[in-house]
Scaffold this active site. Structure first.
Site, mmCIF file in Angstrom:
data_model
loop_
_atom_site.group_PDB
_atom_site.id
_atom_site.type_symbol
_atom_site.label_atom_id
_atom_site.label_comp_id
_atom_site.label_asym_id
_atom_site.label_seq_id
_atom_site.Cartn_x
_atom_site.Cartn_y
_atom_site.Cartn_z
ATOM 1 N N GLY A 45 51.775 51.736 46.617
ATOM 2 C CA GLY A 45 51.062 52.411 45.911
ATOM 3 C C GLY A 45 49.673 51.702 45.376
ATOM 4 O O GLY A 45 49.218 50.825 46.358
ATOM 5 N N GLY A 46 49.139 52.232 44.382
ATOM 6 C CA GLY A 46 47.776 51.572 44.242
ATOM 7 C C GLY A 46 47.854 49.987 43.735
ATOM 8 O O GLY A 46 46.725 49.453 43.828
ATOM 9 N N GLY A 78 21.412 43.247 71.171
ATOM 10 C CA GLY A 78 21.436 43.410 69.764
ATOM 11 C C GLY A 78 22.396 42.284 69.119
ATOM 12 O O GLY A 78 22.110 41.805 68.065
ATOM 13 N N ALA A 79 23.570 42.112 70.151
ATOM 14 C CA ALA A 79 24.393 40.976 69.691
ATOM 15 C C ALA A 79 23.827 39.522 69.668
ATOM 16 O O ALA A 79 24.200 38.753 68.547
ATOM 17 C CB ALA A 79 25.512 40.865 70.463
HETATM 18 C C1 HXC Z 1 60.841 50.101 37.271
HETATM 19 C C2 HXC Z 1 61.689 49.678 39.237
HETATM 20 C C3 HXC Z 1 60.664 49.584 39.785
HETATM 21 C C4 HXC Z 1 59.585 50.328 39.246
HETATM 22 C C5 HXC Z 1 62.145 49.079 40.934
HETATM 23 N N1 HXC Z 1 62.614 49.004 39.974
HETATM 24 N N2 HXC Z 1 60.496 49.517 41.128
HETATM 25 N N3 HXC Z 1 61.780 49.584 37.657
HETATM 26 N N4 HXC Z 1 59.669 50.630 37.870
HETATM 27 N N5 HXC Z 1 58.471 50.595 39.589
HETATM 28 C C6 HXC Z 1 63.682 48.422 39.648
HETATM 29 C C7 HXC Z 1 64.957 49.342 40.155
HETATM 30 O O1 HXC Z 1 65.187 50.436 39.349
HETATM 31 C C8 HXC Z 1 66.305 48.497 40.391
HETATM 32 O O2 HXC Z 1 66.670 48.235 39.164
HETATM 33 C C9 HXC Z 1 65.578 47.158 40.729
HETATM 34 O O3 HXC Z 1 64.090 47.346 40.214
HETATM 35 C C10 HXC Z 1 65.572 46.794 42.216
HETATM 36 O O4 HXC Z 1 65.221 47.725 42.832
HETATM 37 P P1 HXC Z 1 66.117 48.508 44.054
HETATM 38 O O5 HXC Z 1 65.659 49.773 44.328
HETATM 39 O O6 HXC Z 1 67.243 48.477 43.950
HETATM 40 O O7 HXC Z 1 65.593 47.653 45.270
HETATM 41 P P2 HXC Z 1 65.137 47.648 46.766
HETATM 42 O O8 HXC Z 1 66.304 48.412 47.467
HETATM 43 O O9 HXC Z 1 64.844 46.377 47.270
HETATM 44 O O10 HXC Z 1 63.832 48.458 46.778
HETATM 45 C C11 HXC Z 1 62.883 48.068 46.347
HETATM 46 C C12 HXC Z 1 61.694 49.134 46.332
HETATM 47 C C13 HXC Z 1 62.271 50.235 45.289
HETATM 48 C C14 HXC Z 1 61.547 49.853 47.607
HETATM 49 C C15 HXC Z 1 60.319 48.557 45.619
HETATM 50 O O11 HXC Z 1 62.688 49.877 44.210
HETATM 51 C C16 HXC Z 1 61.281 51.308 44.894
HETATM 52 O O12 HXC Z 1 61.013 52.281 45.858
HETATM 53 N N6 HXC Z 1 60.711 51.355 43.873
HETATM 54 C C17 HXC Z 1 59.663 52.494 43.412
HETATM 55 C C18 HXC Z 1 58.485 52.056 43.886
HETATM 56 C C19 HXC Z 1 57.450 52.788 43.545
HETATM 57 O O13 HXC Z 1 57.472 54.124 43.825
HETATM 58 N N7 HXC Z 1 56.405 52.445 42.447
HETATM 59 C C20 HXC Z 1 55.442 53.125 41.823
HETATM 60 C C21 HXC Z 1 54.293 52.943 42.970
HETATM 61 S S1 HXC Z 1 52.911 53.650 42.402
HETATM 62 P P3 HXC Z 1 68.322 47.933 38.689
HETATM 63 O O14 HXC Z 1 68.283 47.942 37.329
HETATM 64 O O15 HXC Z 1 68.790 49.162 39.259
HETATM 65 O O16 HXC Z 1 68.634 46.511 39.288
HETATM 66 C C22 HXC Z 1 52.145 52.445 41.665
HETATM 67 C C23 HXC Z 1 50.929 52.893 40.967
HETATM 68 C C24 HXC Z 1 49.810 51.793 40.732
HETATM 69 O O17 HXC Z 1 52.631 51.260 41.543
HETATM 70 C C25 HXC Z 1 48.820 52.478 40.499
HETATM 71 C C26 HXC Z 1 47.696 51.530 40.407
HETATM 72 C C27 HXC Z 1 46.296 52.359 40.368
#
Ligand code: HXC
Length: 521
Positions: free
Chosen positions: A182-183, A417-418
């Site tokens: 993501g971001g 040019g290079a």
């Molecule tokens: C809160 C989160 C989290 C998040 C993971 N966890 N991402 N909690 N916010 N963004 C938590 C899960 O709920 C889980 O909690 C623990 O972390 C481990 O995650 P798993 O999914 O079990 O691990 P894994 O299978 O290794 O997968 C990792 C992952 C996946 C691929 C990163 O967790 C995932 O897709 N997370 C969401 C990613 C996402 O969409 N983030 C937002 C992106 S947008 P428990 O309690 O079960 O252990 C963004 C915007 C930024 O970031 C903008 C800036 C401008």
């Protein structure tokens, strides 16, 4: 290569991250990993604390804000308070020189960024910039903490702002050691160098699910944003390391080349490598046949201090070689056309790769040593459609605005040019040398004759080619005009470069005042 973490690793493991451990004195001999740590090690990953501890000189890491907690109450989050909230921030030393660090702890809510975590990072960023000390980030995070909503997004923006403001003020390096999606990718993207770790890291703006929903194409995380893709295709990554341990060791090495800030000189390392060392091998690096390829590293290695070359983006745009090296212990940045790959032609990727290296060098007062063997810019529809004009202009712009010492060695071809772009005298090159068989011309003989004498027979054109080669495919006309300062024997190169860098260490040059330039992006 270290594929598994063995007993040496265990010996250097550090205290597990919990509130009680924060006040315990860590004993390396009696330490046994916690279940969470053991799970991380099983996946060939270190914990967040191990990463900072192993990166820093033993006993020098000092954590900041280890007891702060998040302030979120949504989704029962008040029941999930953990000291430090999952980001480790602090200071340490690397070979005795200070550093600021942050490290995401994936075991705490997926290493997600809360408002509290963002404030911790911002705090050390501000301090790093104020004092003039580099910032290194170990990224391993699920991104914005979903439960905190816009607070987390605001936190990212606070970090992005500082990444930008402090760009060119302090070196900033990102190491991706897990997810970065993501971001969140944009903080590493603004830093000077982003490294990745094989098997465990990936970076993308939108993940495989969204990609397949939008475009119908099924891809894995690795295919979309794994280290191979970013190391060789997108150019996002500066290099891939086989595992966390190698990454940390290599990063410590890289740190030794860098100044602490734009106000500091790069460190000078004591060396016994003499400027008079015999480098006769350089006399035979360039093959007799001008079309024959050779590895430009065979020209770089003898010129710089032994074993001092640290390559950046080795797998991306291999037609140009970039990296750090030392000459008599002083850091230099190397930019070198690579005749072994596509004859060393400049194209979109190689222009952007080199431009970024030149700008890093200039921002941090590191001299640039350029090796030129370039047949020109790559012709072609794809290159033109892709914007070779504006991308090539980046390299031209970067060299032109750079005020650091610039030494240029034309080993063989410098066409079209290079020739201008590659740190020529006209772009304020300080010392420009050509080796005796250098060819400095508008283009190669065959191409020139075809344009000038299209109607002549092949035999007539062959004679013209010979005449053109004698008249133009030499360094002499450039030397007669002072566009190269001297035609030197290849084996003189190390001595000349040493002498020039010594003299140029006093160089002062500034550009006209401006708010900022408008590099063709
Ligand atoms: C809160 C989160 C989290 C998040 C993971 N966890 N991402 N909690 N916010 N963004 C938590 C899960 O709920 C889980 O909690 C623990 O972390 C481990 O995650 P798993 O999914 O079990 O691990 P894994 O299978 O290794 O997968 C990792 C992952 C996946 C691929 C990163 O967790 C995932 O897709 N997370 C969401 C990613 C996402 O969409 N983030 C937002 C992106 S947008 P428990 O309690 O079960 O252990 C963004 C915007 C930024 O970031 C903008 C800036 C401008």
């Amino acid at each position: 290569m270290m594929r598994r973490f063995g007993s040496a690793m265990a010996a250097s493991l550090v205290a597990a991250r919990s509130a009680s451990n924060l006040v315990k004195t860590f004993d390396r001999n009696t330490y046994t990993p916690s279940a969470t740590e053991a799970k991380r090690h099983g996946k060939q990953r270190l914990t967040a604390m191990e990463r900072v501890q192993l990166f820093c000189d033993p006993g020098t890491f000092r954590e900041r804000d280890a007891l702060v907690e998040h302030e979120c109450h949504n989704f029962d989050m008040h029941k999930k308070k953990i000291a430090g909230d999952g980001f480790i921030t602090g200071t340490g030393k690397v070979f005795g020189r200070p550093v600021f660090l942050f490290s995401h702890d994936f075991t705490v809510l997926g290493g997600s960024l809360s408002g509290t975590n963002a404030a911790k990072v911002v705090k050390i960023m501000d301090e790093a910039a104020k004092i003039g000390i580099p910032l290194i980030g170990f990224n391993d995070s699920g991104g914005a903490r979903i439960q905190e909503g816009v607070v987390s997004l605001a936190g990212y923006a606070d970090i992005f702002l500082r990444n930008t403001l402090f760009s060119g003020v302090i070196p900033q390096i990102s190491v991706i050691m897990g997810p970065c999606a993501g971001g969140a990718v944009y903080s590493p993207a603004i830093t000077d160098f982003t490294f990745m770790v094989d098997q465990s890291s990936y970076m993308f703006v939108t993940g495989p699910e969204v990609v397949s929903a939008v475009g119908g194409k099924l891809v894995t995380k690795d295919e979309l944003g794994g280290p191979k893709i970013h190391g060789s295709k997108s150019g996002v990554s500066a290099g891939t390391f086989p595992n966390d341990l190698v990454a940390l060791a290599q990063l410590r090495k890289l740190y030794t080349y860098l100044p602490l800030s734009n106000r500091d000189p790069a460190p000078v390392v004591k060396t016994t490598d003499s400027r008079f060392r015999n480098v006769d091998s350089l006399n035979t690096v360039v093959p007799f046949d001008t079309k024959e390829a050779y590895d430009i590293r065979d020209a770089i290695f003898p010129v710089v201090d032994a074993e001092s070359f640290f390559e950046i983006q080795p797998q991306f745009a291999k037609n140009i070689v970039c990296g750090f090296a030392r000459v008599e212990g002083r850091t230099v940045c190397i930019i070198a056309n690579q005749p072994k790959v596509q004859a060393g032609v400049l194209d979109i990727d190689s222009s952007v790769k080199a431009a970024r290296m030149v700008r890093f060098a200039d921002a941090f007062n590191i001299p640039i040593l350029t090796f030129v063997d370039v047949p020109g810019f790559l012709p072609g529809v794809q290159q033109e459609y892709g914007g070779i004009i504006r991308h090539g202009a980046k390299l031209l712009y970067a060299y032109a605005e750079a005020t650091v010492p610039k030494i240029t060695i034309i080993t063989r071809k410098a066409y079209g040019g290079a020739y201008d772009v590659m740190s020529s005298k006209h772009l304020r090159g300080d010392s420009n040398y050509a080796w005796p068989r250098a060819e400095i011309a508008v283009m190669g003989a065959t191409g020139a004759v075809k344009i000038l004498y299209p109607k002549e027979t092949l035999e007539q054109q062959a004679v013209r080619v010979k005449d053109y080669e004698t008249a133009f495919c030499t360094p002499l006309s450039a030397a007669r005009k002072g566009y190269v300062d001297a035609v030197i024997q290849p084996s003189e190169t190390r001595l000349r470069v040493c002498e020039d860098l010594e003299r140029l260490s006093r160089k002062q040059l500034s550009n006209p005042w401006k708010k900022h330039g408008n590099i063709p992006l």
